[in-house]
Design a protein around this motif. Structure first.
Motif, mmCIF file in Angstrom:
data_model
loop_
_atom_site.group_PDB
_atom_site.id
_atom_site.type_symbol
_atom_site.label_atom_id
_atom_site.label_comp_id
_atom_site.label_asym_id
_atom_site.label_seq_id
_atom_site.Cartn_x
_atom_site.Cartn_y
_atom_site.Cartn_z
ATOM 1 N N PRO A 117 -17.518 -86.596 37.832
ATOM 2 C CA PRO A 117 -17.629 -85.827 39.080
ATOM 3 C C PRO A 117 -17.723 -86.737 40.295
ATOM 4 N N ASP A 118 -17.275 -86.238 41.433
ATOM 5 C CA ASP A 118 -17.381 -86.988 42.679
ATOM 6 C C ASP A 118 -18.842 -87.341 42.941
ATOM 7 N N HIS A 119 -19.089 -88.575 43.391
ATOM 8 C CA HIS A 119 -20.435 -89.090 43.687
ATOM 9 C C HIS A 119 -21.314 -89.179 42.437
ATOM 10 N N HIS A 120 -20.693 -89.351 41.285
ATOM 11 C CA HIS A 120 -21.445 -89.421 40.029
ATOM 12 C C HIS A 120 -22.441 -90.578 40.051
ATOM 13 N N ALA A 121 -23.646 -90.323 39.540
ATOM 14 C CA ALA A 121 -24.675 -91.361 39.414
ATOM 15 C C ALA A 121 -24.511 -92.022 38.044
ATOM 16 N N TYR A 122 -23.879 -93.191 38.017
ATOM 17 C CA TYR A 122 -23.529 -93.837 36.762
ATOM 18 C C TYR A 122 -24.746 -94.413 36.053
ATOM 19 N N ARG A 123 -24.645 -94.404 34.713
ATOM 20 C CA ARG A 123 -25.597 -95.087 33.846
ATOM 21 C C ARG A 123 -24.823 -96.064 32.972
ATOM 22 N N PRO A 124 -25.479 -97.062 32.393
ATOM 23 C CA PRO A 124 -24.756 -98.023 31.556
ATOM 24 C C PRO A 124 -23.939 -97.366 30.450
ATOM 25 N N ASP A 125 -24.469 -96.287 29.859
ATOM 26 C CA ASP A 125 -23.747 -95.626 28.771
ATOM 27 C C ASP A 125 -22.405 -95.066 29.222
ATOM 28 N N ASP A 126 -22.275 -94.773 30.516
ATOM 29 C CA ASP A 126 -21.013 -94.216 31.005
ATOM 30 C C ASP A 126 -19.865 -95.205 30.894
ATOM 31 N N LEU A 127 -20.191 -96.496 30.822
ATOM 32 C CA LEU A 127 -19.162 -97.535 30.759
ATOM 33 C C LEU A 127 -19.052 -98.151 29.371
ATOM 34 N N ALA A 128 -19.713 -97.533 28.381
ATOM 35 C CA ALA A 128 -19.696 -98.060 27.011
ATOM 36 C C ALA A 128 -18.548 -97.415 26.251
ATOM 37 N N PHE A 129 -17.368 -98.024 26.337
ATOM 38 C CA PHE A 129 -16.178 -97.476 25.698
ATOM 39 C C PHE A 129 -15.858 -98.258 24.426
ATOM 40 N N ALA A 130 -15.223 -97.575 23.485
ATOM 41 C CA ALA A 130 -14.797 -98.236 22.257
ATOM 42 C C ALA A 130 -13.690 -99.237 22.565
ATOM 43 N N GLY A 131 -13.633 -100.290 21.788
ATOM 44 C CA GLY A 131 -12.597 -101.286 21.986
ATOM 45 C C GLY A 131 -12.991 -102.323 23.019
ATOM 46 N N GLN A 132 -12.127 -103.289 23.229
ATOM 47 C CA GLN A 132 -12.406 -104.412 24.115
ATOM 48 C C GLN A 132 -11.574 -104.378 25.388
ATOM 49 N N TRP A 133 -11.020 -103.208 25.725
ATOM 50 C CA TRP A 133 -10.183 -103.135 26.918
ATOM 51 C C TRP A 133 -11.005 -103.331 28.183
ATOM 52 N N PRO A 134 -10.453 -103.971 29.195
ATOM 53 C CA PRO A 134 -11.164 -104.097 30.476
ATOM 54 C C PRO A 134 -11.469 -102.725 31.078
ATOM 55 N N VAL A 135 -12.526 -102.670 31.866
ATOM 56 C CA VAL A 135 -12.882 -101.469 32.624
ATOM 57 C C VAL A 135 -12.435 -101.679 34.063
ATOM 58 N N VAL A 136 -11.694 -100.725 34.607
ATOM 59 C CA VAL A 136 -11.232 -100.801 35.994
ATOM 60 C C VAL A 136 -11.664 -99.518 36.699
ATOM 61 N N MET A 137 -12.308 -99.665 37.851
ATOM 62 C CA MET A 137 -12.826 -98.510 38.572
ATOM 63 C C MET A 137 -12.469 -98.600 40.043
ATOM 64 N N THR A 138 -12.795 -97.543 40.786
ATOM 65 C CA THR A 138 -12.598 -97.547 42.230
ATOM 66 C C THR A 138 -13.697 -98.372 42.891
ATOM 67 N N GLU A 139 -13.450 -98.794 44.112
ATOM 68 C CA GLU A 139 -14.466 -99.555 44.843
ATOM 69 C C GLU A 139 -15.688 -98.696 45.119
ATOM 70 N N LYS A 140 -15.458 -97.408 45.348
ATOM 71 C CA LYS A 140 -16.572 -96.480 45.577
ATOM 72 C C LYS A 140 -17.478 -96.408 44.347
ATOM 73 N N ASP A 141 -16.902 -96.416 43.152
ATOM 74 C CA ASP A 141 -17.710 -96.414 41.938
ATOM 75 C C ASP A 141 -18.400 -97.754 41.731
ATOM 76 N N ALA A 142 -17.730 -98.832 42.128
ATOM 77 C CA ALA A 142 -18.267 -100.171 41.881
ATOM 78 C C ALA A 142 -19.586 -100.408 42.596
ATOM 79 N N VAL A 143 -19.780 -99.820 43.775
ATOM 80 C CA VAL A 143 -21.035 -100.074 44.491
ATOM 81 C C VAL A 143 -22.230 -99.530 43.718
ATOM 82 N N LYS A 144 -21.985 -98.571 42.787
ATOM 83 C CA LYS A 144 -23.073 -97.994 42.005
ATOM 84 C C LYS A 144 -23.225 -98.648 40.638
#
Length: 331
Positions: A265-292
């Motif tokens: 969702p827009d303005h989502h409050a991220y937690r570490p688990d939100d970025l815990a994806f299977a595999g070793q692929w890089p994570v790429v996000m928007t700059e707006k998400d990166a500040v959080k």
């Protein structure tokens, strides 16, 4: 996650929109009456003592408004103005308002977009539900013009120039007001503003447009070292908690990446688990998400900065609007 109801975007409107049409018509009428009440003087606007440029929209989803705010601020700075930015600060959980936003502010308190703008522009930024109070805060900091990120419908805030940003892909959806459609005001409102801009070429909507041009990927965590920057052709876990996640995913695909989509969702409050994806692929996000996410993102996490780039005709029209600030009376 992160999307709008499908029937809001269907044209002609489907049965759900027709059922909700009376409520949408009432919403649009109330919005029009509020605007008229301020325009006619029945309700009084606040006094902020300097001209205000509102960069807003009538569509509830993301339209690329914040990058255009940064473009306007830089243009004003280049012309000798000392701009300040005001915003609602959506997602911010501060207990008192307005809040001054610094480059090292906590996005959980002040919101993600204001923090992003403070870092990108270096100018004073203040946020709060009362944009007039926020505007007075940046004027007290020495600003001689205010750029409001959103706030087109915050009519208590006076304005000398109104710029409306539309999404060139979704345009005005089904053309109806909430809850029957995605609009905060009826389409006729566009005829009353100084300039309508489209994020992406959409001549049936407006002749004035801009692109969001991506820059080089940067590590989310400032101290991250070791992982190579993802190269076109690689698979990436793409993360977007913005108003229109599909635009970000499409940008990465156009750059040559194979994209695994993760929308929030827009303005989502991220937690570490939100970025815990299977595999070793890089994570790429928007700059707006990166500040959080900077405090817990892994070393193979990256963000893609984007910059608003209007075509020459549009830049000329924007310059003409901003040149009127010395003569304009806020309305």
């Amino acid at each position: 996650m992160g999307g709008l109801p499908e029937f809001w975007l269907r044209h002609p409107p489907g049965w759900q929109a027709r059922v909700l049409w009376p409520l949408g018509a009432l919403y649009g009428l109330i919005a029009r009456l509020r605007r008229h009440a301020y325009h006619s003087g029945w309700l009084r606007r606040g006094d902020v003592r300097v001209p205000v440029v509102v960069v807003g929209n009538i569509f509830v989803g993301g339209t690329g408004k914040t990058p255009m705010v940064a473009w306007v601020v830089r243009r004003l700075q280049a012309s000798g103005w000392q701009p300040g930015i005001v915003s609602r600060g959506y997602g911010g959980r501060a207990t008192s308002w307005p809040q001054t936003v610094h480059p090292d502010s906590d996005p959980a308190l002040v919101g993600d977009e204001p923090l992003l703008l403070a870092r990108q522009t270096g100018c004073p930024v203040a946020v709060g539900p009362d944009r007039v109070a926020a505007a007075r805060r940046v004027v007290a900091a020495g600003c001689d013009v205010i750029v409001s990120d959103d706030g087109l419908q915050h009519y208590r805030l006076p304005r000398a120039v109104e710029l409306v940003i539309c999404d060139g892909a979704r345009k005005l959806g089904n053309g109806l007001c909430l809850p029957a459609g995605p609009l905060r005001e009826a389409p006729g409102r566009l005829a009353t503003v100084d300039l309508v801009l489209s994020n992406g070429y959409a001549p049936e909507l407006t002749p004035y447009w801009f692109d969001l041009v991506p820059g080089a990927m940067r590590p989310v965590a400032a101290q991250a070292v070791g992982a190579p920057r993802p190269a076109p052709g690689e698979t990436v876990n793409a993360v977007a908690g913005i108003g229109h996640p599909e635009r970000f995913f499409a940008t990465l695909e156009a750059m040559g990446y194979r994209v695994i989509r993760h929308s929030f969702p827009d303005h989502h409050a991220y937690r570490p688990d939100d970025l815990a994806f299977a595999g070793q692929w890089p994570v790429v996000m928007t700059e707006k998400d990166a500040v959080k996410c900077a405090g817990f993102a892994g070393e193979n996490s990256w963000y893609l900065p984007v910059e608003a780039r209007p075509d020459a005709q549009t830049a000329s029209q924007l310059d003409a609007c901003l040149a009127r600030l010395n003569r304009c009376q806020s309305r």
